[in-house]
Scaffold this active site. Structure first.
Site, PDB file in Angstrom:
ATOM      1  N   HIS A 244      -6.302  -8.127  11.819  1.00  0.00           N
ATOM      2  CA  HIS A 244      -5.079  -7.332  11.886  1.00  0.00           C
ATOM      3  C   HIS A 244      -4.716  -7.085  13.348  1.00  0.00           C
ATOM      4  O   HIS A 244      -5.566  -6.682  14.134  1.00  0.00           O
ATOM      5  CB  HIS A 244      -5.301  -5.997  11.158  1.00  0.00           C
TER       6      HIS A 244
ATOM      7  N   LYS B 245       0.842  -1.204   0.000  1.00  0.00           N
ATOM      8  CA  LYS B 245       0.000   0.000   0.000  1.00  0.00           C
ATOM      9  C   LYS B 245       0.876   1.252   0.000  1.00  0.00           C
ATOM     10  O   LYS B 245       2.076   1.166   0.291  1.00  0.00           O
ATOM     11  CB  LYS B 245      -0.926  -0.020   1.225  1.00  0.00           C
TER      12      LYS B 245
ATOM     13  N   TYR C 272      16.622  30.409   7.851  1.00  0.00           N
ATOM     14  CA  TYR C 272      15.442  31.172   8.310  1.00  0.00           C
ATOM     15  C   TYR C 272      15.464  31.304   9.828  1.00  0.00           C
ATOM     16  O   TYR C 272      15.741  30.343  10.539  1.00  0.00           O
ATOM     17  CB  TYR C 272      14.153  30.465   7.899  1.00  0.00           C
TER      18      TYR C 272
ATOM     19  N   ARG D 102       1.270 -11.656   5.985  1.00  0.00           N
ATOM     20  CA  ARG D 102       0.948 -10.374   5.339  1.00  0.00           C
ATOM     21  C   ARG D 102       2.007  -9.368   5.750  1.00  0.00           C
ATOM     22  O   ARG D 102       1.917  -8.752   6.798  1.00  0.00           O
ATOM     23  CB  ARG D 102      -0.443  -9.946   5.807  1.00  0.00           C
TER      24      ARG D 102
ATOM     25  N   CYS E 252      14.821  24.163   5.141  1.00  0.00           N
ATOM     26  CA  CYS E 252      13.946  24.948   4.255  1.00  0.00           C
ATOM     27  C   CYS E 252      13.068  23.992   3.438  1.00  0.00           C
ATOM     28  O   CYS E 252      13.143  22.785   3.580  1.00  0.00           O
ATOM     29  CB  CYS E 252      14.770  25.799   3.296  1.00  0.00           C
ATOM     30  N   MET E 253      12.282  24.574   2.563  1.00  0.00           N
ATOM     31  CA  MET E 253      11.399  23.741   1.733  1.00  0.00           C
ATOM     32  C   MET E 253      12.210  22.839   0.804  1.00  0.00           C
ATOM     33  O   MET E 253      11.893  21.663   0.627  1.00  0.00           O
ATOM     34  CB  MET E 253      10.470  24.641   0.905  1.00  0.00           C
ATOM     35  N   ASP E 254      13.270  23.383   0.200  1.00  0.00           N
ATOM     36  CA  ASP E 254      14.001  22.664  -0.848  1.00  0.00           C
ATOM     37  C   ASP E 254      15.487  22.470  -0.542  1.00  0.00           C
ATOM     38  O   ASP E 254      16.189  21.829  -1.313  1.00  0.00           O
ATOM     39  CB  ASP E 254      13.925  23.448  -2.168  1.00  0.00           C
TER      40      ASP E 254
ATOM     41  N   ARG F 247     -10.895  -0.799  13.854  1.00  0.00           N
ATOM     42  CA  ARG F 247     -10.728   0.013  12.647  1.00  0.00           C
ATOM     43  C   ARG F 247     -11.813  -0.410  11.668  1.00  0.00           C
ATOM     44  O   ARG F 247     -12.900   0.143  11.703  1.00  0.00           O
ATOM     45  CB  ARG F 247      -9.312  -0.175  12.087  1.00  0.00           C
TER      46      ARG F 247
HETATM   47  C1  LIG Z   1      -0.239  -2.153   6.712  1.00  0.00           C
HETATM   48  C2  LIG Z   1      -0.873  -3.461   6.981  1.00  0.00           C
HETATM   49  C3  LIG Z   1      -0.098  -4.625   7.060  1.00  0.00           C
HETATM   50  C4  LIG Z   1       1.406  -4.621   7.015  1.00  0.00           C
HETATM   51  O1  LIG Z   1       1.915  -4.267   8.261  1.00  0.00           O
HETATM   52  P1  LIG Z   1       3.492  -4.258   8.517  1.00  0.00           P
HETATM   53  O2  LIG Z   1       3.622  -3.930   9.944  1.00  0.00           O
HETATM   54  O3  LIG Z   1       4.045  -3.214   7.626  1.00  0.00           O
HETATM   55  O4  LIG Z   1       3.975  -5.620   8.163  1.00  0.00           O
HETATM   56  C5  LIG Z   1      -0.760  -5.828   7.192  1.00  0.00           C
HETATM   57  N1  LIG Z   1      -2.096  -5.874   7.263  1.00  0.00           N
HETATM   58  C6  LIG Z   1      -2.879  -4.769   7.223  1.00  0.00           C
HETATM   59  C7  LIG Z   1      -4.346  -4.907   7.330  1.00  0.00           C
HETATM   60  C8  LIG Z   1      -2.293  -3.536   7.093  1.00  0.00           C
HETATM   61  O5  LIG Z   1      -3.059  -2.441   7.064  1.00  0.00           O
END
Ligand SMILES: *Cc1c(COP(=O)(O)O)cnc(C)c1O
Length: 370
Positions: free
Chosen positions: A158, A34, A249, A210, A295-297, A129
């Site tokens: 999760h 993601k 700055y 995962r 700074c920004m850049d 969540r």
């Molecule tokens: C982001 C996420 C993960 C991965 O988690 P890590 O700690 O980066 O391994 C797994 N499952 C779900 C639902 C997530 O949102």
């Protein structure tokens, strides 16, 4: 890349990490890519993890899934977050698996028409969540989806504390295991373990892991994973200053006589936040303090001696671990890498050499001018 500020992503190291973690858990590997693979480049990292044996890619939204499809990724893709039931036909056509995460979503998906769409049930076991919050909710959603012709191919939860609280993780796990058992349905994909749980938690119910952050070598429980990420810039000017000269700055830094101050073309618009003031970067064997406000850049650093224009500056990497930087900034490595902005070119190393670079915004502007 014209400006010499870049995030180097070593794809060999990511592949090694996939194989190492896979050898530890022995289950099918879902790579969580993601947020543009945590800022590292979705298609590049996807191709690397697939080469290394990953079975599925997880993203957070249909936008992210379509970005991968549009770049030619034909792998199994699972969306972990919310989707719009009105996009069911597109998701089915694109062979994208969605999470069903609320009673309302299951009903809306059924009403929208979801025959043939692959769905994983998201179970809320303590994260609060998304996901079904009771066995009854889970069972009702499963029935709704099956009646509507969806293919319910998986179930997942999760963990919220797998990095420090085994008791809470176990409690979440028990709820998940009881749900899977109670539903008594032939789920193909059963998954609950994020990176830390994959490495540290033994769970007999899931059949896939995962993994997100540990692809990049970050782990609470394993410190010998490869380090694929390095963030670099370069000195564009170095000047010797006089006693009392002010820097940046707000004139927050006052130089001593004869100090060498260098300017580096990275700033908060690159995700290198202002809180980095006072931290150090690594240049030619030396730790150099970031002086004055970022700074920004651009930002300024104090050199121990004269250095040449073009000298490479490590912002994090081999000598400045990402975890240390995160601690200094009172945050987590995830946030630092996700915030490296699209302005920063990503370069990719494969088989030990740089194979190319990507800068989404630069490419986009070139296309627009054609
Ligand atoms: C982001 C996420 C993960 C991965 O988690 P890590 O700690 O980066 O391994 C797994 N499952 C779900 C639902 C997530 O949102």
């Amino acid at each position: 890349m014209y400006r010499k500020t870049w995030l180097e992503v070593n794809l060999d190291a990511i592949e090694d990490n996939v194989r190492t973690i896979h050898a530890i858990c022995g289950k099918r590997f879902i790579a969580v890519l993601k947020a543009d693979a945590y800022g590292c480049g979705d298609i590049e990292v996807a191709n690397a993890v697939l080469r290394a044996g990953a079975s599925m890619i997880a993203v957070s939204s249909l936008d992210e899934a379509m970005m991968l499809r549009n770049q030619g990724c034909g792998a199994e893709i699972l969306i972990l977050g919310a989707t719009d039931p009105r996009d069911a036909a597109l998701m089915e056509k694109e062979n994208i698996t969605v999470a069903a995460y609320s009673p309302e979503f299951a009903a809306d998906l059924a009403a929208a028409g979801c025959a043939g769409l692959k769905v994983h049930l998201a179970i809320d076991t303590g994260m609060t969540r998304i996901g079904y919050r009771s066995f009854e909710e889970s069972r009702a959603a499963l029935k709704t989806l099956l009646d509507a012709g969806a293919k319910v191919t998986g179930i997942f939860t999760h963990f919220s504390c797998s990095d420090f609280d085994p008791e809470f993780t176990d409690r979440q796990y028990q709820i998940f295991a009881d749900t899977v058992k109670g539903l008594n349905y032939g789920f193909d994909w059963i998954h609950c373990d994020n990176s830390d749980a994959t490495i540290n938690f033994r769970d007999p119910v899931s059949n896939a892991c995962r993994v997100g952050i540990s692809l990049y070598g970050i782990s609470t429980y394993k410190n010998d994973l490869k380090r694929p990420l390095s963030f670099y810039s370069t000195i564009i000017m170095a000047k010797q200053v006089h006693e009392g000269d002010r820097v940046g700055y707000g004139a927050t830094y006052t130089a001593k006589e004869g100090e060498w101050i260098a300017t580096v073309p990275v700033g908060y618009a690159d995700g290198f936040v202002r809180a980095n003031q006072g931290r150090h970067v690594y240049v030619d064997g030396e730790l150099c303090e970031i002086v004055g406000r970022v700074c920004m850049d651009q930002m300024m650093i104090r050199l121990p001696h004269r250095m040449l224009t073009g000298t490479k500056v490590e912002l994090f990497g081999e000598h400045i671990p990402l975890e240390d930087m995160a601690k200094d900034l009172n945050t987590i490595p995830y946030e630092i890498i996700c915030l490296i902005s699209g302005r920063v070119t990503r370069t990719y190393v494969e088989h030990g050499r740089v194979i190319g670079e990507a800068n989404e915004r630069l490419t986009k502007s070139i296309n627009a001018g054609e």
